[in-house]
Design a protein around this motif. Structure first.
Motif, mmCIF file in Angstrom:
data_model
loop_
_atom_site.group_PDB
_atom_site.id
_atom_site.type_symbol
_atom_site.label_atom_id
_atom_site.label_comp_id
_atom_site.label_asym_id
_atom_site.label_seq_id
_atom_site.Cartn_x
_atom_site.Cartn_y
_atom_site.Cartn_z
ATOM 1 N N LEU A 52 -61.109 44.684 73.699
ATOM 2 C CA LEU A 52 -61.319 44.173 75.051
ATOM 3 C C LEU A 52 -62.795 44.161 75.445
ATOM 4 O O LEU A 52 -63.278 43.137 75.952
ATOM 5 C CB LEU A 52 -60.489 44.965 76.059
ATOM 6 C CG LEU A 52 -60.561 44.461 77.501
ATOM 7 C CD1 LEU A 52 -60.064 43.023 77.596
ATOM 8 C CD2 LEU A 52 -59.749 45.359 78.410
ATOM 9 N N PRO A 53 -63.556 45.239 75.207
ATOM 10 C CA PRO A 53 -64.986 45.148 75.527
ATOM 11 C C PRO A 53 -65.704 44.055 74.730
ATOM 12 O O PRO A 53 -66.544 43.344 75.277
ATOM 13 C CB PRO A 53 -65.537 46.529 75.164
ATOM 14 C CG PRO A 53 -64.373 47.431 75.205
ATOM 15 C CD PRO A 53 -63.185 46.607 74.818
ATOM 16 N N ALA A 54 -65.352 43.904 73.453
ATOM 17 C CA ALA A 54 -65.980 42.853 72.644
ATOM 18 C C ALA A 54 -65.641 41.477 73.203
ATOM 19 O O ALA A 54 -66.502 40.595 73.276
ATOM 20 C CB ALA A 54 -65.529 42.964 71.188
ATOM 21 N N LEU A 55 -64.390 41.284 73.611
ATOM 22 C CA LEU A 55 -63.975 40.010 74.198
ATOM 23 C C LEU A 55 -64.724 39.732 75.499
ATOM 24 O O LEU A 55 -65.221 38.618 75.712
ATOM 25 C CB LEU A 55 -62.464 40.019 74.447
ATOM 26 C CG LEU A 55 -61.885 38.765 75.097
ATOM 27 C CD1 LEU A 55 -62.003 37.585 74.141
ATOM 28 C CD2 LEU A 55 -60.443 38.994 75.493
ATOM 29 N N LEU A 56 -64.836 40.730 76.355
ATOM 30 C CA LEU A 56 -65.541 40.540 77.633
ATOM 31 C C LEU A 56 -67.033 40.312 77.427
ATOM 32 O O LEU A 56 -67.633 39.460 78.101
ATOM 33 C CB LEU A 56 -65.299 41.745 78.550
ATOM 34 C CG LEU A 56 -63.850 41.915 79.022
ATOM 35 C CD1 LEU A 56 -63.694 43.208 79.812
ATOM 36 C CD2 LEU A 56 -63.400 40.720 79.833
ATOM 37 N N PHE A 57 -67.638 41.059 76.509
ATOM 38 C CA PHE A 57 -69.053 40.826 76.200
ATOM 39 C C PHE A 57 -69.261 39.404 75.688
ATOM 40 O O PHE A 57 -70.209 38.725 76.082
ATOM 41 C CB PHE A 57 -69.574 41.819 75.156
ATOM 42 C CG PHE A 57 -69.975 43.157 75.711
ATOM 43 C CD1 PHE A 57 -70.768 43.272 76.835
ATOM 44 C CD2 PHE A 57 -69.568 44.325 75.080
ATOM 45 C CE1 PHE A 57 -71.143 44.508 77.341
ATOM 46 C CE2 PHE A 57 -69.939 45.559 75.570
ATOM 47 C CZ PHE A 57 -70.727 45.654 76.701
ATOM 48 N N CYS A 58 -68.380 38.965 74.809
ATOM 49 C CA CYS A 58 -68.521 37.626 74.251
ATOM 50 C C CYS A 58 -68.304 36.559 75.316
ATOM 51 O O CYS A 58 -69.033 35.566 75.370
ATOM 52 C CB CYS A 58 -67.542 37.438 73.095
ATOM 53 S SG CYS A 58 -67.791 35.892 72.204
ATOM 54 N N PHE A 59 -67.320 36.747 76.182
ATOM 55 C CA PHE A 59 -67.013 35.747 77.201
ATOM 56 C C PHE A 59 -68.147 35.610 78.221
ATOM 57 O O PHE A 59 -68.569 34.508 78.562
ATOM 58 C CB PHE A 59 -65.704 36.108 77.918
ATOM 59 C CG PHE A 59 -65.261 35.067 78.896
ATOM 60 C CD1 PHE A 59 -64.654 33.907 78.453
ATOM 61 C CD2 PHE A 59 -65.459 35.244 80.256
ATOM 62 C CE1 PHE A 59 -64.245 32.932 79.349
ATOM 63 C CE2 PHE A 59 -65.054 34.283 81.159
ATOM 64 C CZ PHE A 59 -64.445 33.120 80.711
ATOM 65 N N PHE A 60 -68.648 36.754 78.716
ATOM 66 C CA PHE A 60 -69.653 36.710 79.776
ATOM 67 C C PHE A 60 -71.095 36.654 79.254
ATOM 68 O O PHE A 60 -71.955 36.049 79.887
ATOM 69 C CB PHE A 60 -69.495 37.911 80.716
ATOM 70 C CG PHE A 60 -68.245 37.840 81.538
ATOM 71 C CD1 PHE A 60 -68.121 36.899 82.552
ATOM 72 C CD2 PHE A 60 -67.178 38.687 81.290
ATOM 73 C CE1 PHE A 60 -66.972 36.819 83.315
ATOM 74 C CE2 PHE A 60 -66.026 38.614 82.048
ATOM 75 C CZ PHE A 60 -65.913 37.677 83.060
ATOM 76 N N LEU A 61 -71.371 37.306 78.134
ATOM 77 C CA LEU A 61 -72.744 37.389 77.627
ATOM 78 C C LEU A 61 -72.861 36.895 76.185
ATOM 79 O O LEU A 61 -73.803 37.241 75.473
ATOM 80 C CB LEU A 61 -73.246 38.837 77.710
ATOM 81 C CG LEU A 61 -73.276 39.444 79.120
ATOM 82 C CD1 LEU A 61 -73.541 40.930 79.044
ATOM 83 C CD2 LEU A 61 -74.301 38.752 79.977
#
Length: 118
Positions: A52-61
């Motif tokens: 989940l953190p990797a997905l959110l980092f990739c999506f937003f940044l």
């Protein structure tokens, strides 16, 4: 019942000789640190906790390579930062690969969703 000269295969769980480097049933190489442990499914909670953190980092940044920095891929993260995610294409490919569970970290371990842990 397991004898003293036997161990369980880490992949198929069948009893094999304790000195066997490869399981004669499934052909999987046997790590040394599993030699005397009973068969159990490997628990990949560390990898699942990072999905989940990797997905959110990739999506937003993603264009800045934040997900690659997070997963230890420093070299490619710097390149992605300098190219803004490969003009958006590299970033989108990474995003799709993280979503489907085919993205690997710096150690070569898959980052998979805890829901889809196949």
């Amino acid at each position: 019942m397991k004898a003293e000269d036997e161990k369980y295969c880490v992949e198929c769980g069948k009893l094999i000789n304790i000195k066997a480097e490869v399981c004669p049933y499934c052909g999987v190489r046997q790590p040394i640190f599993y030699a005397n442990q009973p068969f159990q499914q490997q628990n990949n909670t560390f990898q699942d906790d990072r999905w989940l953190p990797a997905l959110l980092f990739c999506f937003f940044l993603g264009p800045f390579g934040a997900h690659r920095f997070y997963l230890g891929q420093i070299g490619t993260a710097v390149i992605q930062l300098l190219t803004l995610g490969g003009c958006g294409i590299w970033y989108l490919i990474d995003l799709i690969m993280i979503i489907v569970g085919k993205y690997k970290d710096a150690d070569g371990n898959y980052i998979k969703s805890p829901v889809n842990n196949n």
